[in-house]
Design a protein around this motif. Sequence first.
Motif, PDB file in Angstrom:
ATOM      1  N   PHE B  33      71.171 -14.726   3.020  1.00  0.00           N
ATOM      2  CA  PHE B  33      71.079 -13.460   2.289  1.00  0.00           C
ATOM      3  C   PHE B  33      71.611 -12.307   3.133  1.00  0.00           C
ATOM      4  O   PHE B  33      71.502 -12.314   4.356  1.00  0.00           O
ATOM      5  CB  PHE B  33      69.611 -13.131   1.968  1.00  0.00           C
ATOM      6  N   TYR B  35      70.860  -8.115   3.009  1.00  0.00           N
ATOM      7  CA  TYR B  35      70.068  -7.035   2.433  1.00  0.00           C
ATOM      8  C   TYR B  35      70.524  -5.711   3.035  1.00  0.00           C
ATOM      9  O   TYR B  35      70.964  -5.648   4.179  1.00  0.00           O
ATOM     10  CB  TYR B  35      68.580  -7.219   2.749  1.00  0.00           C
ATOM     11  N   GLN B  37      69.119  -1.822   3.932  1.00  0.00           N
ATOM     12  CA  GLN B  37      67.884  -1.069   4.123  1.00  0.00           C
ATOM     13  C   GLN B  37      68.201   0.338   4.603  1.00  0.00           C
ATOM     14  O   GLN B  37      68.642   0.523   5.744  1.00  0.00           O
ATOM     15  CB  GLN B  37      66.952  -1.772   5.111  1.00  0.00           C
ATOM     16  N   GLU B  41      63.015   3.084   4.035  1.00  0.00           N
ATOM     17  CA  GLU B  41      62.885   2.444   2.723  1.00  0.00           C
ATOM     18  C   GLU B  41      62.787   0.928   2.849  1.00  0.00           C
ATOM     19  O   GLU B  41      62.926   0.367   3.936  1.00  0.00           O
ATOM     20  CB  GLU B  41      64.065   2.818   1.832  1.00  0.00           C
ATOM     21  N   ALA B  42      62.542   0.274   1.743  1.00  0.00           N
ATOM     22  CA  ALA B  42      62.445  -1.183   1.716  1.00  0.00           C
ATOM     23  C   ALA B  42      63.838  -1.815   1.667  1.00  0.00           C
ATOM     24  O   ALA B  42      64.786  -1.202   1.171  1.00  0.00           O
ATOM     25  CB  ALA B  42      61.648  -1.626   0.503  1.00  0.00           C
ATOM     26  N   PRO B  43      63.965  -3.034   2.176  1.00  0.00           N
ATOM     27  CA  PRO B  43      65.238  -3.753   2.013  1.00  0.00           C
ATOM     28  C   PRO B  43      65.522  -4.037   0.541  1.00  0.00           C
ATOM     29  O   PRO B  43      64.596  -4.298  -0.236  1.00  0.00           O
ATOM     30  CB  PRO B  43      64.997  -5.069   2.776  1.00  0.00           C
ATOM     31  N   PHE B  45      68.236  -6.320  -2.060  1.00  0.00           N
ATOM     32  CA  PHE B  45      69.109  -7.489  -2.104  1.00  0.00           C
ATOM     33  C   PHE B  45      70.564  -7.092  -2.338  1.00  0.00           C
ATOM     34  O   PHE B  45      70.874  -6.284  -3.215  1.00  0.00           O
ATOM     35  CB  PHE B  45      68.624  -8.399  -3.240  1.00  0.00           C
ATOM     36  N   TYR B  48      73.782 -13.442  -1.891  1.00  0.00           N
ATOM     37  CA  TYR B  48      73.249 -14.751  -1.503  1.00  0.00           C
ATOM     38  C   TYR B  48      74.406 -15.732  -1.475  1.00  0.00           C
ATOM     39  O   TYR B  48      75.163 -15.832  -2.445  1.00  0.00           O
ATOM     40  CB  TYR B  48      72.194 -15.205  -2.503  1.00  0.00           C
ATOM     41  N   LEU B  87      70.821  -6.316   6.877  1.00  0.00           N
ATOM     42  CA  LEU B  87      70.022  -7.417   7.412  1.00  0.00           C
ATOM     43  C   LEU B  87      70.572  -8.748   6.925  1.00  0.00           C
ATOM     44  O   LEU B  87      70.792  -8.925   5.725  1.00  0.00           O
ATOM     45  CB  LEU B  87      68.562  -7.292   6.967  1.00  0.00           C
ATOM     46  N   TYR B  95      62.414 -23.766   3.809  1.00  0.00           N
ATOM     47  CA  TYR B  95      62.599 -22.732   2.790  1.00  0.00           C
ATOM     48  C   TYR B  95      61.916 -21.428   3.177  1.00  0.00           C
ATOM     49  O   TYR B  95      61.477 -20.665   2.314  1.00  0.00           O
ATOM     50  CB  TYR B  95      62.140 -23.221   1.405  1.00  0.00           C
ATOM     51  N   GLN B  96      61.842 -21.168   4.483  1.00  0.00           N
ATOM     52  CA  GLN B  96      61.360 -19.890   4.967  1.00  0.00           C
ATOM     53  C   GLN B  96      62.562 -19.047   5.375  1.00  0.00           C
ATOM     54  O   GLN B  96      63.563 -19.566   5.863  1.00  0.00           O
ATOM     55  CB  GLN B  96      60.426 -20.077   6.164  1.00  0.00           C
ATOM     56  N   LEU B  97      62.442 -17.735   5.211  1.00  0.00           N
ATOM     57  CA  LEU B  97      63.519 -16.832   5.600  1.00  0.00           C
ATOM     58  C   LEU B  97      63.403 -16.479   7.071  1.00  0.00           C
ATOM     59  O   LEU B  97      62.336 -16.065   7.535  1.00  0.00           O
ATOM     60  CB  LEU B  97      63.462 -15.549   4.779  1.00  0.00           C
ATOM     61  N   TRP B  99      64.975 -13.860   9.733  1.00  0.00           N
ATOM     62  CA  TRP B  99      65.694 -12.589   9.635  1.00  0.00           C
ATOM     63  C   TRP B  99      66.354 -12.202  10.949  1.00  0.00           C
ATOM     64  O   TRP B  99      65.761 -12.358  12.023  1.00  0.00           O
ATOM     65  CB  TRP B  99      64.720 -11.463   9.260  1.00  0.00           C
ATOM     66  N   GLY B 100      67.567 -11.663  10.846  1.00  0.00           N
ATOM     67  CA  GLY B 100      68.172 -10.990  11.975  1.00  0.00           C
ATOM     68  C   GLY B 100      67.548  -9.609  12.151  1.00  0.00           C
ATOM     69  O   GLY B 100      66.852  -9.118  11.257  1.00  0.00           O
ATOM     70  N   ALA B 101      67.817  -8.981  13.296  1.00  0.00           N
ATOM     71  CA  ALA B 101      67.236  -7.666  13.586  1.00  0.00           C
ATOM     72  C   ALA B 101      67.928  -6.549  12.819  1.00  0.00           C
ATOM     73  O   ALA B 101      67.424  -5.421  12.782  1.00  0.00           O
ATOM     74  CB  ALA B 101      67.284  -7.382  15.078  1.00  0.00           C
TER      75      ALA B 101
END
Lengths: 112, 109
Positions: B33, B35, B37, B41-43, B45, B48, B87, B95-97, B99-101
């Motif tokens: 994915f 994203y 941000q 604020e929130a990330p 989408f 994908y 991101l 099936y867990q995400l 994340w990069g920094a």
Amino acid sequence: IAGITQAPTSQILAAGRRMTLRCTQDMRHNAMYWYRQDLGLGLRLIHYSNTAGTTGKGEVPDGYSVSRANTDDFPLTLASAVPSQTSVYFCASSDDRVHGYTFGSGTRLTVV
Amino acid sequence: GQNIDQPTEMTATEGAIVQINCTYQTSGFNGLFWYQQHAGEAPTFLSYNVLDGLEEKGRFSSFLSRSKGYSYLLLKELQMKDSASYLCAVVDSNYQLIWGAGTKLIIKP
């Protein structure tokens, strides 16, 4: 409500106090997640729930607990807050991996 | 361990094109994915990718090479509102995400 609602928006909390961050979604998504986001680090998963009635531990679960009594609500509790829990907390939900996660607007928590 | 690498910060000029790279080493792969941000604020989408190749969506495109563990996000015709963090996140074998920094993109007039 449209999407995910988190409350409070921000909070200053004394160390040692108990605190519950609230998260409610109206999209009927099965899966829900709690992340913390700290400067210079990626989002880190605290706890998750794949469906109502089940929960699981993420990457950084210590000091936090969750419950999932129904589909819509996924509260996160800090039993006894410590300064290292100062962070921005995001709740998210998903129902279809292709469309990713929907995030709440976040809770900025400062533990002093 | 699992690792996602992205540049910390990039600067580009309004109207130009910028490419944000992401390399990953994860236990399994079930999709990637991107994203966006904005500060405070929130990330949200963006894209994908699960198969190799380029996915185009308006001014934004995302590319994936699974054999190289590599993806990029291409932003064209940059606008000031594109100033944000981007991101990269990989779905692992559980099936867990992961994340990069994030990459902070600064757009200059």
